[in-house]
Design a protein around this motif. Sequence first.
Motif, mmCIF file in Angstrom:
data_model
loop_
_atom_site.group_PDB
_atom_site.id
_atom_site.type_symbol
_atom_site.label_atom_id
_atom_site.label_comp_id
_atom_site.label_asym_id
_atom_site.label_seq_id
_atom_site.Cartn_x
_atom_site.Cartn_y
_atom_site.Cartn_z
ATOM 1 N N THR A 117 -3.862 -40.912 -1.620
ATOM 2 C CA THR A 117 -4.492 -39.601 -1.588
ATOM 3 C C THR A 117 -3.746 -38.594 -2.452
ATOM 4 N N GLY A 118 -2.509 -38.920 -2.808
ATOM 5 C CA GLY A 118 -1.736 -37.983 -3.616
ATOM 6 C C GLY A 118 -1.313 -36.749 -2.840
ATOM 7 N N SER A 119 -1.423 -36.817 -1.516
ATOM 8 C CA SER A 119 -1.069 -35.646 -0.717
ATOM 9 C C SER A 119 0.410 -35.673 -0.363
ATOM 10 N N SER A 120 1.022 -34.496 -0.324
ATOM 11 C CA SER A 120 2.460 -34.491 -0.035
ATOM 12 C C SER A 120 2.728 -34.813 1.427
ATOM 13 N N GLU A 122 0.969 -36.748 3.417
ATOM 14 C CA GLU A 122 0.793 -38.166 3.678
ATOM 15 C C GLU A 122 1.902 -38.972 3.033
#
Lengths: 300, 216, 657
Positions: A117-120, A122
């Motif tokens: 997801t490229g989320s920090s 996660e």
Amino acid sequence: MVAGSFLPLIVALALAPLMQGVIIRTKSVVAGRQGQPLTQPYWDLWKLLHKGAVYSQTTSWIFQLGPVVWLVSLLLALTLIPFGGFPALSSFSGDFIVVAYLMALGRFSTVLAALDTGSSFEGMGASREVTFSALAEPALLLSFAALARQTERISLSPVLTAISWSAWAHSAPTFSLTLAALLIVLLAENARIPVDDPTTHLELTMIHEVMVLDHSGPDFAMIQYGSALKMWLFAAIIIGVAPPWHRGGPWAETAVSLAGMMVFAIATGLVESSMARLRLLRVPQLLLVAIVLSALAVAL
Amino acid sequence: MSQVINSLLVLLVLTGFTLLGSSRLAACIRAVGFQGLLLGLLAILMQDGKLSAAGVLLPLTTAVVKGILLPWLLFRAMREADTVREVEPLITYNVSIIAGTAALALTLWLGQRLQLPSEPPSSLLVPAALFTSLAGIIVIVSRRKALTQVLGYLALENGIYAFGTTVALRLPVLVELGILLDVFVGVFVMGIAIFHISREFDHIDTDKLVALSDVG
Amino acid sequence: MTALLISLLLFGAGAVASLVFARCDRCLRLFGAGGIILGSVCGLVPAIQVALGAVPQSLRIAWDVPYGSFYLRLDALSAFFLVPIFLICALAAIYGTEYLEAYRERKALAPPWFFLNVLTASMAVVVLANNAILFLMAWETMALSSFFLVTFENEKQSTRQAGWTYLVASHFGTAFLLVLFVLLGKSNGSLDFGRFNPASSVGALFLLALVGFGTKAGFVPLHVWLPEAHPAAPSHVSAVMSAVMIKTGIYGLLRILTFLGPMQAWWGWTLCAIGLSSGILGVLLALAQHDLKRLLAYHSVENIGIIALGIGVGIVGLSRDEAFVAVAGFAGALLHVLNHALFKALLFLDAGNIAHATHTREIDRLGGLLKRMPGTGATFLVGAAAISGLPPLNGFISEFLIYLASFKGAVSLGAFGSVPMLATISGLALIGGLAVACFTKAFGIVFLGQPRSECAEHADEPNLAMVAPAFVLAAGCALIGLFGASVVRSLGPLISSVTGLQPLVVAGGLAEAANSVERVALFGAIMIAMAALLSLARTKALARRQVSMGPTWDCGYATPSPRMQYAASSFAQPLTASFRMLLQTREVLTGIEETFPQRAEFHSHTDDPYRSYFFQPLFESITRTMAFLRPLQQGRVQLYVLYIAVALLVLLLWQIA
């Protein structure tokens, strides 16, 4: 006996969400609330399974494959776990190694899905997940080694069959140490208090839940169901070690084990209501303690 | 019976690890006190049925002094010195635990090798006793506070006591009482010393006592 | 044997042709790669035959070198190592035809083709040689040709440095081997392998072999050259070096073990200790790296450690007459040799693709490559799962065998004998967990998420020659994962020749192990089928519902930017912090000071602890103590002639006196 050999798997598939329900209900009651019905986890899964899904543009097929591999690896691991008086569906020399590595595969896939997801947030959860489970792995396998040494067998079903009251009477320290180590591994692997708080669904949740923030619909159902199965799997091993009930035939044993599972769920709920989460930096120390406990269990 | 003794010895080892891994002074004091209780219990159990009045009373006194009186004194010292209630180690807790594991491995090996005049009632007794002493030494070496050093010293002594129960079950009563008194006076003096140090210098950090040195 | 001789000649022809046609680019690709590919195919036939149980063959040609003879012998052990050598070299050659194209403007391409041919031939001769002189000559040729390949990009300071380190380490190892073979041949005056029969000081010989071959294999603490040299080389050469060249060290160790008679328990203990430290330190250092190829190089150290653990467990089992422990331990180690060759070559080739497409190997500058390089990404995923030892791939099968041997040993050996077994179990578990962490980092940060820099944004899949070899290797990983049992069963003759156990006993042990492996493989097959079904069901179910796309939700971040993504160093930070005792990671953080901070920076760097705390001080002190010899070195020819004359005169006088 065909029905019997499938029984441990069927019981797990059917009752794993119930165990979650019992834990949540216990916590509500302790907190002075009425709480949701025990069957709520089933309804949640049903609802999720019938929903659509939202995907992030950043994600690729890895994100969609992650929950599938997670669920499949846990389903397969469950076929190796005996329950009550019934041996597991499949049993061979070294099967507990396969259990440990199937769970590693499940972790591998969810961690990659989180990174996709490229989320920090996660990414943070993923990083912690691999950290803690890397430290939990030696404790898990050393616990198996302790049980194997005590029972002189190297397959999960015969090992658990061989643990009896007389075995306990003969070497109670080993079994209790193993049990304590397995318990810590369970807490860490299933993201329970005091390692992680499974109820907060926001960034405060540090490990497992934060990894699955972006999953929705059927994907999320698979993840939730897989988590329930994983909890059941560990609890089933622990209940198999204690109490070592071998009386009144396999059905009676199964009934006792089921009661044991529910008691375990209630105990988990009580612990979670009365304890705070550990500081994150202290978690590796807790896992180190698990390693020491299991090493001590083997050494005795 | 040997299962009970074994379980108690495992508990003794685990208490040693608690002492090494815990960050709270209070928890450490309780751990050392618990060791004292365990030792009293062990000493009674090891007499193997041939109970005599002295054989029960003496361990009981030990348990009371080590398990209740000394912890109470130490808690008082902690309160009066009014220090930060954290252990303040020189090395991390993880390293302490790993050092403890290494010490345990060493003592398990030594326990197999060591030739004793009489066979100990449990093969775990010698390792557990030696481990408790080593844990005490690790604590003395690696902790900053004067109070933790007292704790380390007590653990060291607990280990020696546990070892003593194996070598001579019927140690002359007088000697044993003497040791007990020794420890008691020792802790008492240290308690007073800590109290005064902290009053003079506002801390009980042994690291900073270097300032008193003439050489520095 | 004829086929093998032809294959060696083909390598020679390829080498010569690359020099002759140095100017013609297409001829170079044709002949340089053609020599290796044809030679390998030609050699693979007899190698596979013997590996599967055909009769060993040998060939002896008289030779004018004292004590030497051109004596080749293809037995089960050599064949087992020969198969991956030929396979990987052929695939690397195919890959090289495209990979080297990028250098055509700047570099002469004849030398790399020449040396790759020489390297392939010398590796083949190393495992085939049946005479110590021939072995050492091939060994040295292998070291030198790979040195020239490592220093291909010699305009870079770091590459020259790496080459230098490699050269020194290589010769350090060879020095021990020289002594070893002299001692082995001393007793009966022959340096032919078959006639070695040492009676005394077997332990010393074992230690010499351990250091000599361990340097090549990369046992900690002799591994320091490996993370320097492997990343510096062109990617297809890194693949060859990491996948098969370092395995010649394992081959040498096993070969020497067959000469030394009954194995002693402490050899096993030593190998277990080395395996543990190599495995754990290797994977930890890999975790702390920022350079993709350096990360892979440290994983070679880790995997060599796993192989050493398997051999160690096997030796302990052998010395205690536990046949199953011995057989399963050796089987696991040998299978891991093959498996590591497959997935490490695969990963290095994919790393080459990434470097080729993005011009960087810095993990934190990549991201989102899976969408831009689908083939490379898919194969890298297979390699990552395999090297992490996950089912249903090949890495799990070999680790499973080593686990199985250790669990059996832990149950059946007494309190003392089970110590190395339990150490192996906990060590392998820790290594496995850390490897998962390391490869989720490598794959996740490089291929998933969004591109973290310009260079990753414009990446493109390279053409077929650079992608196809990876697919072949990935297929190999899957095949061994699913049909590992038959590979395990075919190891019988090999294991009985190394351990000296009766073939029947070995076959019995292998059958028992293969039984479990078969069940594992069945699980793998079911897993693949179930995953396929479940994915299908999921797609079907979603087809009729509303599926929408959006930005990453992330608890409601409105405009997430690629720079907000978790970076590789932050991903690994909790673990590097937990193990900072071993790693000594240096971190530089410029703190946030003002109310509206402008710019903050964070760097972390992890040196190899053995390099910076052991070898560097050691060599520096040697340099210091030897400094008084400096004045001898003046750089004038006349002076050197004088030295020679004086030396001769002194010798003459000494002789007369």
